[in-house]
Design an enzyme around this catalytic site. Sequence first.
Site, PDB file in Angstrom:
ATOM      1  N   ASP A  74       7.472  -6.287   9.438  1.00  0.00           N
ATOM      2  CA  ASP A  74       8.866  -6.373  10.269  1.00  0.00           C
ATOM      3  C   ASP A  74       9.026  -7.898  10.771  1.00  0.00           C
ATOM      4  OD1 ASP A  74       6.415  -5.784  11.820  1.00  0.00           O
ATOM      5  OD2 ASP A  74       7.786  -5.344  13.359  1.00  0.00           O
TER       6      ASP A  74
ATOM      7  N   ASP B 110       0.945  -1.160   0.086  1.00  0.00           N
ATOM      8  CA  ASP B 110       0.066   0.007   0.127  1.00  0.00           C
ATOM      9  C   ASP B 110       0.714   1.328   0.060  1.00  0.00           C
ATOM     10  OD1 ASP B 110      -2.597  -0.869  -0.262  1.00  0.00           O
ATOM     11  OD2 ASP B 110      -3.240  -0.729   1.811  1.00  0.00           O
TER      12      ASP B 110
ATOM     13  N   ASP C   9      -7.844  -7.123  13.593  1.00  0.00           N
ATOM     14  CA  ASP C   9      -7.615  -8.380  14.037  1.00  0.00           C
ATOM     15  C   ASP C   9      -8.434  -8.929  15.074  1.00  0.00           C
ATOM     16  OD1 ASP C   9      -6.478  -6.470  15.543  1.00  0.00           O
ATOM     17  OD2 ASP C   9      -4.544  -6.884  15.527  1.00  0.00           O
TER      18      ASP C   9
ATOM     19  N   ASP D 220       3.301  -9.580   9.184  1.00  0.00           N
ATOM     20  CA  ASP D 220       3.374  -7.935   8.926  1.00  0.00           C
ATOM     21  C   ASP D 220       4.715  -7.681   8.537  1.00  0.00           C
ATOM     22  OD1 ASP D 220       0.950  -7.135   9.579  1.00  0.00           O
ATOM     23  OD2 ASP D 220       1.499  -6.287  11.774  1.00  0.00           O
TER      24      ASP D 220
END
Length: 661
Positions: free
Chosen positions: A303, A242, A395, A301
């Site tokens: 990281d 994104d 989530d 994610d």
Amino acid sequence: MAPNSVVVTIEKPNNISLVELNGSESESLLFPEKQKAVSPKQFTWFLFLKAQRAFSCLSWLAMAFKTMFVSAKKRIELSDVSEEEEPRNRGRLYRFIKAFLFISIAALVIEVVAYFQKWNLNLIQPWEVQGLVQWSYMAWLSFRVDYVAPLVITLSNFCVVLFLIQSLDRFILCVGCFWIKYKNLKPKIDGAAYDVEDSASFPMVLVQIPMCNEREVYETSIAAACQLDWPKDRILIQVLDDSDDGNLQLLIQDEVSDWRQKGVNIVYRHRLIRTGYKAGNLKSAMSCDYVKDYEFVAIFDADFQPNSDFLKQTIPHFKGNPELGLVQARWSFVNKDENLLTRLQNINLCFHFEVEQQVNGVFLNFFGFNGTAGVWRIKALEDSGGWLERTTVEDMDIAVRAHLNGWKFVFLNDVKVLCELPESYEAYKKQQHRWHSGPMQLFRLCLPAILTSKISILKKANLIFLFFLLRKLILPFYSFTLFCIILPLTMFIPESELPIWVICYVPIFMSLLNILPSPKSFPFLVPYLLFENTMSVTKFNAMVSGLFQLGNAYEWVVTKKTGRSSESDLLALAEREEKMQLHRRNSESGLELLSKLKEKKIPVTRKRNRLYRKELALAFLLLTAAARSLLSAHGVHFYFLLFQGLSFLVMGLDLIGEQVS
């Protein structure tokens, strides 16, 4: 005869008491004129010595205050208060704290005057009052005892009850964790393992990596996902980008192309319109036609760096367990020892995973999805309505809806995925605002669905009272109200003084329980206790904004990453460099290129600190209350207020963690 002994001869010893005199005492009593002869000189030198020490102490204090003032002034001059922070600082909470601070300072001045003038309601009769100021003060004392103190006592008792209930809940969770350790309760895999020689026996797995402007970490996350040990024809990796930076988009596309050329089944997706943030990104990816061919989806994610055996440790739990909808792994942190801020975050998150998630997973088969490092059964996502963009905690939203539909969850405490902790207070503050605002948004939206769902009354009570109210609403409410408002208020209203066990014994005991999952953090017990109380203002503000849908409730800011590498990453990089040198012919080695890059002058951007006015206002409020507690000779109260005020001052001046420009 000994020189220090005195012999007295008495002719008529009847009714006589004898006293033995030794040393200098005998000289001073028997020869007072000798003692008087040397006393003035010694007394003069004694006064000079005391004066010199007092002058040295005063000069040291003056220099210390001057240094602190200069440092604070320089920090303020170099501070950067962005436009997005100004409206928040000028909100209702900040105005309330500032007004409370001004009233406290005025009350402190009056209390100091009253202390030295020895004004006391119990000692002075009405006809003995002299002057308007003394009369006003005596009237305030009478009004305080009759009207203000009962109200403050009622509020403090209410907060103390909430505090004890939350402490009991945390204690029960710890007992549950000890029971799990004692009985060695772990999720077990039902059924035989997958046939390694037959790739068709492995289920189809979709791996999603949502990211947005993750320049520092996109390479490591994509590389970790591409190295997952799973049959190549049974896995697809989606890089969901994104980013609004065109150059970064090209870099990510090149990285995806490199791995595709190596035989990895990987695709790149980019949305032109970033609606719904992460939830919108995941929802868009799940709408692809080829998703219907896959049974499970793993989410990481940008990281996060899963080990190569991650899927083989998580997917088998679904086999023979059709009611299982989610398998969640634990986080581990590559930068947990980077600075004090990351160490304190590590304490919180270790307790969250080791105690909260594990206990709820074993005994209730339900917990909040952490948004990453988890594997979902795609059918569970579809039955629960898929990803929704209505809150900033998508989530938790999907986890609650899946629980209401009867799906069960499993938490694997032994499966760990490397990731990063926010290293700056700014990034951590924004992350915590999102994490505490979103649950209140979700609670408002999900309450009717919880009440009308077909789950048992026990599960409904757990969702409403424990999962949402106690751990998401009550915790930030009483932390801020009790320790940041009521405690300093009681210093000016002694009739409602909090007992020592509320501000000392119970908090220390609960902090000890929090640190048990990370025993190496025991030296940080006191900083952790102060840090948690300091963060209560951010959590309280976020909770209120989410509950009442205030302006910044739906704010989503991507947590800043630094791209820290673990030791294994560095070893892999060195091995890769060694292999590249073997195949490199007439080109320079990577080390030579690196040395040339270091020789070039790289422009250094000056990092600027920020000022957080809520924290600064609370710091001065608590320090004012600490000064007032000195007049009442409060020991524990004074030290708690002093160190808590200094903790707020450190946070307000952005002196903890790394400052990110």
